[in-house]
Write a protein that holds these residues in place. Sequence first.
Motif, PDB file in Angstrom:
ATOM      1  N   ARG A  24      23.386  25.900   4.665  1.00 51.99           N
ATOM      2  CA  ARG A  24      24.149  25.967   3.506  1.00 51.99           C
ATOM      3  C   ARG A  24      25.654  25.903   3.746  1.00 51.99           C
ATOM      4  O   ARG A  24      26.354  25.376   3.135  1.00 51.99           O
ATOM      5  CB  ARG A  24      23.809  27.029   2.581  1.00 51.99           C
ATOM      6  N   VAL A  25      25.980  26.820   4.842  1.00 54.25           N
ATOM      7  CA  VAL A  25      27.400  26.666   5.280  1.00 54.25           C
ATOM      8  C   VAL A  25      27.772  25.438   5.874  1.00 54.25           C
ATOM      9  O   VAL A  25      28.745  25.000   5.668  1.00 54.25           O
ATOM     10  CB  VAL A  25      27.773  27.887   6.374  1.00 54.25           C
ATOM     11  N   CYS A  26      26.908  24.775   6.683  1.00 55.83           N
ATOM     12  CA  CYS A  26      27.192  23.447   7.136  1.00 55.83           C
ATOM     13  C   CYS A  26      27.506  22.511   6.186  1.00 55.83           C
ATOM     14  O   CYS A  26      28.415  21.566   6.061  1.00 55.83           O
ATOM     15  CB  CYS A  26      26.088  22.830   8.033  1.00 55.83           C
ATOM     16  N   CYS A  27      26.597  22.656   4.797  1.00 54.36           N
ATOM     17  CA  CYS A  27      26.688  21.454   4.049  1.00 54.36           C
ATOM     18  C   CYS A  27      28.153  21.869   2.884  1.00 54.36           C
ATOM     19  O   CYS A  27      28.844  20.908   2.761  1.00 54.36           O
ATOM     20  CB  CYS A  27      25.582  21.851   2.886  1.00 54.36           C
ATOM     21  N   ILE A  28      28.539  23.194   2.958  1.00 54.53           N
ATOM     22  CA  ILE A  28      29.651  23.499   2.413  1.00 54.53           C
ATOM     23  C   ILE A  28      31.040  22.857   3.271  1.00 54.53           C
ATOM     24  O   ILE A  28      31.849  22.068   2.783  1.00 54.53           O
ATOM     25  CB  ILE A  28      30.155  24.909   1.970  1.00 54.53           C
ATOM     26  N   LEU A  29      30.870  23.101   4.576  1.00 52.77           N
ATOM     27  CA  LEU A  29      31.875  22.412   5.643  1.00 52.77           C
ATOM     28  C   LEU A  29      32.000  21.031   5.263  1.00 52.77           C
ATOM     29  O   LEU A  29      32.954  20.424   5.500  1.00 52.77           O
ATOM     30  CB  LEU A  29      31.765  23.011   6.988  1.00 52.77           C
ATOM     31  N   LEU A  30      30.693  20.443   5.654  1.00 52.97           N
ATOM     32  CA  LEU A  30      30.770  18.905   5.432  1.00 52.97           C
ATOM     33  C   LEU A  30      31.163  18.320   4.171  1.00 52.97           C
ATOM     34  O   LEU A  30      31.841  17.254   4.121  1.00 52.97           O
ATOM     35  CB  LEU A  30      29.462  18.447   5.847  1.00 52.97           C
ATOM     36  N   SER A  31      30.752  19.096   2.976  1.00 50.93           N
ATOM     37  CA  SER A  31      31.284  18.595   1.675  1.00 50.93           C
ATOM     38  C   SER A  31      32.835  18.613   1.830  1.00 50.93           C
ATOM     39  O   SER A  31      33.689  17.800   0.985  1.00 50.93           O
ATOM     40  CB  SER A  31      30.629  19.590   0.613  1.00 50.93           C
ATOM     41  N   PHE A  32      33.433  19.640   2.343  1.00 48.17           N
ATOM     42  CA  PHE A  32      34.869  19.854   2.200  1.00 48.17           C
ATOM     43  C   PHE A  32      35.393  18.910   3.021  1.00 48.17           C
ATOM     44  O   PHE A  32      36.428  18.242   2.598  1.00 48.17           O
ATOM     45  CB  PHE A  32      35.290  21.301   2.714  1.00 48.17           C
ATOM     46  N   ILE A  87      38.003  15.670   1.783  1.00 49.20           N
ATOM     47  CA  ILE A  87      39.504  15.392   2.326  1.00 49.20           C
ATOM     48  C   ILE A  87      39.644  14.199   2.962  1.00 49.20           C
ATOM     49  O   ILE A  87      40.538  13.471   2.698  1.00 49.20           O
ATOM     50  CB  ILE A  87      39.865  16.724   3.542  1.00 49.20           C
ATOM     51  N   PHE A  88      38.688  13.949   3.713  1.00 49.10           N
ATOM     52  CA  PHE A  88      38.556  12.548   4.794  1.00 49.10           C
ATOM     53  C   PHE A  88      38.197  11.430   3.837  1.00 49.10           C
ATOM     54  O   PHE A  88      37.983  10.325   4.492  1.00 49.10           O
ATOM     55  CB  PHE A  88      38.280  12.944   5.969  1.00 49.10           C
ATOM     56  N   HIS A  89      37.383  11.533   2.815  1.00 50.48           N
ATOM     57  CA  HIS A  89      36.784  10.427   2.117  1.00 50.48           C
ATOM     58  C   HIS A  89      35.735   9.785   3.179  1.00 50.48           C
ATOM     59  O   HIS A  89      35.868   8.553   3.321  1.00 50.48           O
ATOM     60  CB  HIS A  89      37.694   9.492   1.629  1.00 50.48           C
ATOM     61  N   LEU A  90      34.914  10.434   3.640  1.00 50.51           N
ATOM     62  CA  LEU A  90      33.851   9.984   4.620  1.00 50.51           C
ATOM     63  C   LEU A  90      32.638   9.068   3.844  1.00 50.51           C
ATOM     64  O   LEU A  90      32.220   8.067   4.514  1.00 50.51           O
ATOM     65  CB  LEU A  90      33.167  10.886   5.419  1.00 50.51           C
ATOM     66  N   GLY A  91      32.491   9.431   2.668  1.00 46.67           N
ATOM     67  CA  GLY A  91      31.640   8.636   1.852  1.00 46.67           C
ATOM     68  C   GLY A  91      30.065   8.590   2.501  1.00 46.67           C
ATOM     69  O   GLY A  91      29.362   7.689   2.684  1.00 46.67           O
ATOM     70  N   LEU A  92      29.468   9.979   2.928  1.00 47.21           N
ATOM     71  CA  LEU A  92      28.298   9.959   3.754  1.00 47.21           C
ATOM     72  C   LEU A  92      27.169   9.571   2.419  1.00 47.21           C
ATOM     73  O   LEU A  92      27.144  10.384   1.663  1.00 47.21           O
ATOM     74  CB  LEU A  92      28.258  11.339   4.215  1.00 47.21           C
ATOM     75  N   SER A  93      26.278   9.138   3.197  1.00 46.57           N
ATOM     76  CA  SER A  93      25.101   8.858   2.277  1.00 46.57           C
ATOM     77  C   SER A  93      24.166  10.339   2.565  1.00 46.57           C
ATOM     78  O   SER A  93      24.596  11.180   3.325  1.00 46.57           O
ATOM     79  CB  SER A  93      24.401   7.571   2.652  1.00 46.57           C
ATOM     80  N   ALA A  94      23.372  10.415   1.780  1.00 42.22           N
ATOM     81  CA  ALA A  94      22.351  11.490   1.586  1.00 42.22           C
ATOM     82  C   ALA A  94      21.594  11.851   2.918  1.00 42.22           C
ATOM     83  O   ALA A  94      21.777  12.846   3.496  1.00 42.22           O
ATOM     84  CB  ALA A  94      21.514  11.744   0.218  1.00 42.22           C
ATOM     85  N   PRO A  95      21.149  10.976   3.514  1.00 39.55           N
ATOM     86  CA  PRO A  95      20.366  11.061   4.687  1.00 39.55           C
ATOM     87  C   PRO A  95      21.414  11.529   5.856  1.00 39.55           C
ATOM     88  O   PRO A  95      21.135  12.135   6.554  1.00 39.55           O
ATOM     89  CB  PRO A  95      19.635   9.655   5.079  1.00 39.55           C
ATOM     90  N   THR A  96      22.588  10.533   5.841  1.00 35.05           N
ATOM     91  CA  THR A  96      23.499  10.874   6.998  1.00 35.05           C
ATOM     92  C   THR A  96      24.330  12.345   6.591  1.00 35.05           C
ATOM     93  O   THR A  96      24.341  12.891   7.867  1.00 35.05           O
ATOM     94  CB  THR A  96      24.689   9.792   6.856  1.00 35.05           C
ATOM     95  N   PHE A  97      24.517  12.592   5.542  1.00 38.97           N
ATOM     96  CA  PHE A  97      25.027  14.014   5.234  1.00 38.97           C
ATOM     97  C   PHE A  97      23.969  14.901   5.683  1.00 38.97           C
ATOM     98  O   PHE A  97      24.365  16.031   6.383  1.00 38.97           O
ATOM     99  CB  PHE A  97      25.355  14.295   3.829  1.00 38.97           C
ATOM    100  N   ALA A  98      22.670  15.181   5.700  1.00 43.35           N
ATOM    101  CA  ALA A  98      21.719  15.785   5.747  1.00 43.35           C
ATOM    102  C   ALA A  98      21.520  16.050   7.356  1.00 43.35           C
ATOM    103  O   ALA A  98      21.344  17.036   8.125  1.00 43.35           O
ATOM    104  CB  ALA A  98      20.351  15.578   5.106  1.00 43.35           C
ATOM    105  N   ALA A  99      21.700  14.665   7.854  1.00 52.06           N
ATOM    106  CA  ALA A  99      21.504  14.818   9.446  1.00 52.06           C
ATOM    107  C   ALA A  99      22.699  15.299  10.239  1.00 52.06           C
ATOM    108  O   ALA A  99      22.682  16.265  11.050  1.00 52.06           O
ATOM    109  CB  ALA A  99      21.404  13.220   9.970  1.00 52.06           C
ATOM    110  N   HIS A 100      23.826  15.395   9.561  1.00 50.65           N
ATOM    111  CA  HIS A 100      25.157  15.488  10.092  1.00 50.65           C
ATOM    112  C   HIS A 100      25.046  17.317   9.690  1.00 50.65           C
ATOM    113  O   HIS A 100      25.425  17.959  10.806  1.00 50.65           O
ATOM    114  CB  HIS A 100      26.296  15.323   9.446  1.00 50.65           C
ATOM    115  N   ALA A 101      24.688  17.576   8.695  1.00 48.62           N
ATOM    116  CA  ALA A 101      24.942  19.099   8.454  1.00 48.62           C
ATOM    117  C   ALA A 101      23.597  19.914   9.511  1.00 48.62           C
ATOM    118  O   ALA A 101      24.089  20.817   9.909  1.00 48.62           O
ATOM    119  CB  ALA A 101      24.284  19.422   7.095  1.00 48.62           C
ATOM    120  N   GLU A 102      22.461  19.224   9.712  1.00 48.32           N
ATOM    121  CA  GLU A 102      21.515  19.869  10.655  1.00 48.32           C
ATOM    122  C   GLU A 102      22.104  19.709  12.170  1.00 48.32           C
ATOM    123  O   GLU A 102      21.806  20.871  12.831  1.00 48.32           O
ATOM    124  CB  GLU A 102      20.373  18.874  10.520  1.00 48.32           C
ATOM    125  N   SER A 103      22.772  18.628  12.496  1.00 47.25           N
ATOM    126  CA  SER A 103      23.307  18.876  13.828  1.00 47.25           C
ATOM    127  C   SER A 103      24.646  19.660  13.983  1.00 47.25           C
ATOM    128  O   SER A 103      24.608  20.262  15.015  1.00 47.25           O
ATOM    129  CB  SER A 103      23.891  17.258  14.288  1.00 47.25           C
TER     130      SER A 103
END
Length: 170
Positions: A37-45, A49-65
């Motif tokens: 959850r902390v990773c998701c909060i940081l990634l959402s932030f 800010i940077f308008h990354l436009g991450l897809s849901a699977p990419t977002f989950a993979a980045h949060a996991e990593s």
Amino acid sequence: MKQFLRYLSAMPAIIMLLLIFGFSAQDGPSSGSLSYRVCCILLSFADRIFHLGLSAPTFAAHAESMQFFVRKTAHVTEYFLLTLSMFLPLRVWIPRNTPSESRNSFLLRYLLPAFLLSVLCAAADEFHQSFVPGRCGTPTDVLVDSIGVTVACILLLLCRHRIQKKVHQE
């Protein structure tokens, strides 16, 4: 009243210890869920800010990593704060030799005990974790915790040096 304030100086250390041991008492899935959850909060932030436009699977993979880094950063931060909060009551309760005490006296009276107490708490915390379902205590985490302890001690030493330098200039 002054005596009451002296006792209060230990409260930050007690609160930090309760927080640290409280986090350690969480079972494996609960702890993993919190760090995710902390990773998701940081990634959402970062995404906002940077308008990354991450897809849901990419977002989950980045949060996991990110989890490993976030967990180890939490270890360093917890023990950095614990060491600072351990220093406070030591400084309040142990009398100074002289108003401008020597560097060695400062190290032996305040920093060494704060360092040793914090590392001892890290070892006790890892031992405690070895009894929590889904968790394991590792010597590596004690070393990671010790990074936070060491950085706090260096910061305290630098602050003391800066204060002493100002006192000698006046």
